[in-house]
Motif scaffolding. Structure first.
Motif, mmCIF file in Angstrom:
data_model
loop_
_atom_site.group_PDB
_atom_site.id
_atom_site.type_symbol
_atom_site.label_atom_id
_atom_site.label_comp_id
_atom_site.label_asym_id
_atom_site.label_seq_id
_atom_site.Cartn_x
_atom_site.Cartn_y
_atom_site.Cartn_z
ATOM 1 N N ALA A 49 16.387 12.015 -3.803
ATOM 2 C CA ALA A 49 16.825 11.449 -2.526
ATOM 3 C C ALA A 49 16.687 9.931 -2.541
ATOM 4 O O ALA A 49 16.022 9.363 -3.407
ATOM 5 C CB ALA A 49 15.977 12.033 -1.393
ATOM 6 N N ASN A 50 17.314 9.277 -1.550
ATOM 7 C CA ASN A 50 17.145 7.835 -1.396
ATOM 8 C C ASN A 50 15.669 7.519 -1.215
ATOM 9 O O ASN A 50 14.972 8.206 -0.472
ATOM 10 C CB ASN A 50 17.915 7.314 -0.175
ATOM 11 C CG ASN A 50 19.421 7.387 -0.382
ATOM 12 O OD1 ASN A 50 20.137 7.907 0.452
ATOM 13 N ND2 ASN A 50 19.878 6.887 -1.495
ATOM 14 N N GLY A 51 15.217 6.522 -1.918
ATOM 15 C CA GLY A 51 13.832 6.090 -1.756
ATOM 16 C C GLY A 51 12.813 6.949 -2.479
ATOM 17 O O GLY A 51 11.606 6.768 -2.297
ATOM 18 N N SER A 52 13.289 7.879 -3.349
ATOM 19 C CA SER A 52 12.339 8.757 -4.025
ATOM 20 C C SER A 52 11.691 8.097 -5.243
ATOM 21 O O SER A 52 10.826 8.693 -5.878
ATOM 22 C CB SER A 52 13.028 10.060 -4.431
ATOM 23 O OG SER A 52 14.164 9.776 -5.221
ATOM 24 N N GLY A 53 12.145 6.895 -5.582
ATOM 25 C CA GLY A 53 11.501 6.173 -6.679
ATOM 26 C C GLY A 53 12.295 6.107 -7.968
ATOM 27 O O GLY A 53 11.784 5.639 -8.987
ATOM 28 N N LYS A 54 13.568 6.531 -7.934
ATOM 29 C CA LYS A 54 14.379 6.564 -9.150
ATOM 30 C C LYS A 54 14.581 5.178 -9.765
ATOM 31 O O LYS A 54 14.416 4.997 -10.966
ATOM 32 C CB LYS A 54 15.757 7.172 -8.850
ATOM 33 C CG LYS A 54 15.717 8.550 -8.224
ATOM 34 C CD LYS A 54 17.125 9.079 -7.979
ATOM 35 C CE LYS A 54 17.954 8.242 -7.024
ATOM 36 N NZ LYS A 54 17.427 8.180 -5.651
ATOM 37 N N SER A 55 14.941 4.210 -8.911
ATOM 38 C CA SER A 55 15.203 2.872 -9.458
ATOM 39 C C SER A 55 13.930 2.243 -9.990
ATOM 40 O O SER A 55 13.952 1.563 -11.020
ATOM 41 C CB SER A 55 15.807 1.965 -8.382
ATOM 42 O OG SER A 55 17.077 2.442 -8.013
ATOM 43 N N THR A 56 12.839 2.482 -9.295
ATOM 44 C CA THR A 56 11.563 1.957 -9.776
ATOM 45 C C THR A 56 11.245 2.562 -11.134
ATOM 46 O O THR A 56 10.848 1.856 -12.067
ATOM 47 C CB THR A 56 10.449 2.286 -8.764
ATOM 48 O OG1 THR A 56 10.874 1.846 -7.471
ATOM 49 C CG2 THR A 56 9.156 1.591 -9.130
ATOM 50 N N PHE A 57 11.471 3.874 -11.247
ATOM 51 C CA PHE A 57 11.252 4.561 -12.519
ATOM 52 C C PHE A 57 12.127 3.949 -13.620
ATOM 53 O O PHE A 57 11.643 3.623 -14.709
ATOM 54 C CB PHE A 57 11.565 6.052 -12.360
ATOM 55 C CG PHE A 57 11.515 6.819 -13.643
ATOM 56 C CD1 PHE A 57 10.304 7.222 -14.176
ATOM 57 C CD2 PHE A 57 12.687 7.119 -14.325
ATOM 58 C CE1 PHE A 57 10.256 7.925 -15.379
ATOM 59 C CE2 PHE A 57 12.649 7.821 -15.526
ATOM 60 C CZ PHE A 57 11.433 8.223 -16.046
ATOM 61 N N ASP B 219 0.830 -1.209 0.000
ATOM 62 C CA ASP B 219 0.000 0.000 0.000
ATOM 63 C C ASP B 219 0.864 1.260 0.000
ATOM 64 O O ASP B 219 0.416 2.352 0.302
ATOM 65 C CB ASP B 219 -1.017 -0.011 1.163
ATOM 66 C CG ASP B 219 -0.344 -0.315 2.485
ATOM 67 O OD1 ASP B 219 0.912 -0.274 2.522
ATOM 68 O OD2 ASP B 219 -1.056 -0.608 3.462
ATOM 69 N N ARG B 220 2.123 1.077 -0.365
ATOM 70 C CA ARG B 220 3.021 2.216 -0.417
ATOM 71 C C ARG B 220 3.135 2.742 -1.849
ATOM 72 O O ARG B 220 3.517 2.009 -2.765
ATOM 73 C CB ARG B 220 4.397 1.759 0.075
ATOM 74 C CG ARG B 220 5.311 2.905 0.273
ATOM 75 C CD ARG B 220 6.740 2.493 0.499
ATOM 76 N NE ARG B 220 7.511 3.703 0.311
ATOM 77 C CZ ARG B 220 8.308 4.201 1.230
ATOM 78 N NH1 ARG B 220 8.481 3.574 2.349
ATOM 79 N NH2 ARG B 220 8.940 5.319 0.999
ATOM 80 N N VAL B 221 2.786 4.009 -2.024
ATOM 81 C CA VAL B 221 2.865 4.606 -3.365
ATOM 82 C C VAL B 221 4.303 5.046 -3.622
ATOM 83 O O VAL B 221 4.840 5.866 -2.894
ATOM 84 C CB VAL B 221 1.927 5.832 -3.476
ATOM 85 C CG1 VAL B 221 2.003 6.430 -4.873
ATOM 86 C CG2 VAL B 221 0.500 5.414 -3.144
ATOM 87 N N VAL B 222 4.957 4.461 -4.619
ATOM 88 C CA VAL B 222 6.347 4.833 -4.880
ATOM 89 C C VAL B 222 6.485 5.757 -6.086
ATOM 90 O O VAL B 222 7.468 6.480 -6.216
ATOM 91 C CB VAL B 222 7.280 3.616 -5.063
ATOM 92 C CG1 VAL B 222 7.591 2.993 -3.733
ATOM 93 C CG2 VAL B 222 6.689 2.585 -5.994
ATOM 94 N N LEU B 223 5.513 5.740 -6.983
ATOM 95 C CA LEU B 223 5.525 6.676 -8.108
ATOM 96 C C LEU B 223 4.092 7.123 -8.341
ATOM 97 O O LEU B 223 3.171 6.310 -8.264
ATOM 98 C CB LEU B 223 6.027 5.996 -9.387
ATOM 99 C CG LEU B 223 7.518 5.689 -9.522
ATOM 100 C CD1 LEU B 223 7.769 4.928 -10.814
ATOM 101 C CD2 LEU B 223 8.363 6.952 -9.494
#
Ligand SMILES: Nc1ncnc2c1ncn2[C@@H]1O[C@H](COP(=O)(O)OP(=O)(O)OP(=O)(O)O)[C@@H](O)[C@H]1O
Ligand SMILES: [Mg+2]
Lengths: 242, 215
Positions: free
Chosen positions: A50-58, A29-33
């Motif tokens: 920042a760390n955890g801002s969703g870059k790798s997911t993107f 239930d965590r929105v990452v993007l």
């Protein structure tokens, strides 16, 4: 060339670049993007945040390693949800940790791996591997065990293993984070010399010199988008207020 | 971690197809077990050493390392036979095993993993009928060879990190404090590796290969 199991004939249009439409992604239930709408056509695109801002997911969205929960990602007009194989042939991916990308025991064997998957004939494979190892100064190590390479050499091998497949676009997720200054410069130069479109996620802001466009991510959203100067300034300002 | 690894040389042994070398290895095992006499076993051992050192021009260290790895096992077997049966049988058994260990070392040191894997894939070809992909079996073997040294190295690093903070790296406690973090690291690594395989088209492998891998 080979029979595809995908039934619809993909109609690719390289001029379209990478399009993200209404992309939102969640883990549990965590929105990452969220609310990511972008059209990426520039040749050099940087991603900071920042760390955890969703870059790798993107980054993983761009070659179908991650499929968005809602919205769609199109590469040359091909949807990553329905044409993932086609998309992966077009978009190479270099990870942060070279050790996780090298899957064969020796250098030349590993460099050949992607070509084997594509069914490239043995003779052509050998020639292309020799060429790419030469280019990255690994020719003398062709038959050496990969685990004896230095960290920098491992990352060069990981990059070689992707470039040998000649993808039209390459995504790098923190390619220099584990490298020393010399190897960082070397990788920066390699990226600089690539003809392909590149998307680079990085915490090393110097890497972005000469880039065409830099996106700043914050809490899963694109909060700045523009030339390196203004985006990096926006990123610094954002971090100061933490 | 010492695995006998490929030693590049341009000799006739290196150029011999992997399938033949594995067949010769199998033939040798049958021979030394079917005809366990001192001349045959000594001849086999001598031949293996000559092929390894002279024909394939391998460094003696390659063979010595393998011998050292099994030395205690050989000593134990010899003592067991000397006590339970007789010294001749003990000698034969030890020489026989040594010949096979060295022969296997010569094969692995003169054959690329890809070539060996291609043979395994060929042998597994009939399994295609039940939906198994031989290329996958080959990949698993290659990856095991690639990741065993890496995981050993990570285990060392964890042990060092704990020792540096004064932790005990021996005994049951040491086992727990190294195995758990190692497991976590290996699982994380496995996740990234599977993504990297996908990114390089692991899913693209055709069910039937169009051409055999280069030797
Ligand atoms: N496979 C996953 N399962 C669950 N949560 C995940 C997963 N991958 C990432 N996340 C979470 O999603 C968020 C965004 O992660 P992501 O890796 O995209 O960030 P990042 O910007 O690349 O960070 P960093 O700079 O540290 O690499 C983080 O909160 C992370 O914990
Ligand atoms: Mg990341």
């Amino acid at each position: 060339m080979r029979l595809r199991r995908e039934t619809t004939a993909p109609v690719a249009d390289p001029a379209r670049g990478i399009e993200l439409r209404g992309v939102r992604h969640v883990y549990g239930d965590r929105v990452v993007l969220s609310e990511v709408d972008l059209h990426l056509t520039e040749r050099r695109i940087g991603i900071v945040g920042a760390n955890g801002s969703g870059k790798s997911t993107f980054a993983r969205l761009l070659n179908g390693l991650v499929v968005p929960a809602t919205g769609s990602v199109l590469v040359d007009g091909l949807d990553t949800r329905t044409h993932v194989r086609e998309v992966r042939r077009r978009v190479g991916f270099v990870f942060q940790d070279p050790d996780a990308q090298i899957v064969h025991p020796t250098v030349a064997e590993d460099a050949a791996y992607g070509l084997e998957n594509q069914g490239v004939p043995a003779a052509e494979r050998a020639a292309r591997v020799a060429e790419v190892l030469e280019r990255y100064g690994l020719a003398g190590h062709a038959d050496h065990p990969a685990h004896l390479l230095s960290g920098g050499q491992k990352q060069l091998l990981a990059i070689a293993g992707v470039l040998v497949m000649r993808p039209a676009r390459i995504v790098f997720d923190e390619p220099t984070t584990l490298l020393d200054l010399v190897n960082t410069r070397r990788v920066a130069q390699i990226i600089d010399e690539l003809d392909q479109q590149v998307v680079v996620v990085t915490h090393d802001l110097e890497l972005l010199d000469g880039f065409d466009r830099v996106l700043v991510f914050d809490a899963g959203r694109v909060v700045a988008d523009g030339p390196p100067d203004s985006s990096v300034a926006a990123y610094r300002a954002l971090m100061v207020h933490r | 971690m010492t695995l006998a690894l490929y030693v590049p040389r341009g000799t006739v042994v290196h150029r011999t197809p992997a399938g033949w070398k594995l067949l010769a290895l199998a033939g040798l095992s049958v021979l030394v077990f079917a005809v366990p006499t001192l001349p045959v076993v000594c001849g086999a051992l001598g031949a293996v050493v000559v092929v390894g050192l002279v024909v394939a021009r391998l460094p003696a260290a390659v063979l010595l390392r393998q011998t050292r790895a099994v030395r205690w096992m050989l000593v134990a077997i010899f003592i067991l036979h000397a006590v339970l049966t007789d010294v001749l049988t003990g000698t034969l058994t030890v020489l026989r095993l040594l010949a096979l260990v060295l022969a296997a070392a010569v094969v692995t040191a003169t054959t690329r993993v890809t070539a060996m894997v291609a043979v395994v894939e060929r042998i597994c070809r009939p399994l295609e009928w039940v939906g198994v992909r031989p290329a996958r079996i080959g990949l698993v073997i290659a990856m095991a060879l690639r990741f065993i040294p890496l995981i050993a190295e990570r285990a060392d690093r964890i042990r060092d990190a704990q020792a540096a903070r004064g932790g005990s790296v021996r005994g049951l406690r040491g086992l727990r404090t190294t195995v758990v973090p190692l497991l976590v690291q290996v699982l994380q690594l496995a996740h990234t590796v599977s993504e990297a395989l996908d990114a390089r088209g692991a899913d693209d492998v055709p069910l039937r290969r169009r051409d055999p891998r280069a030797t």
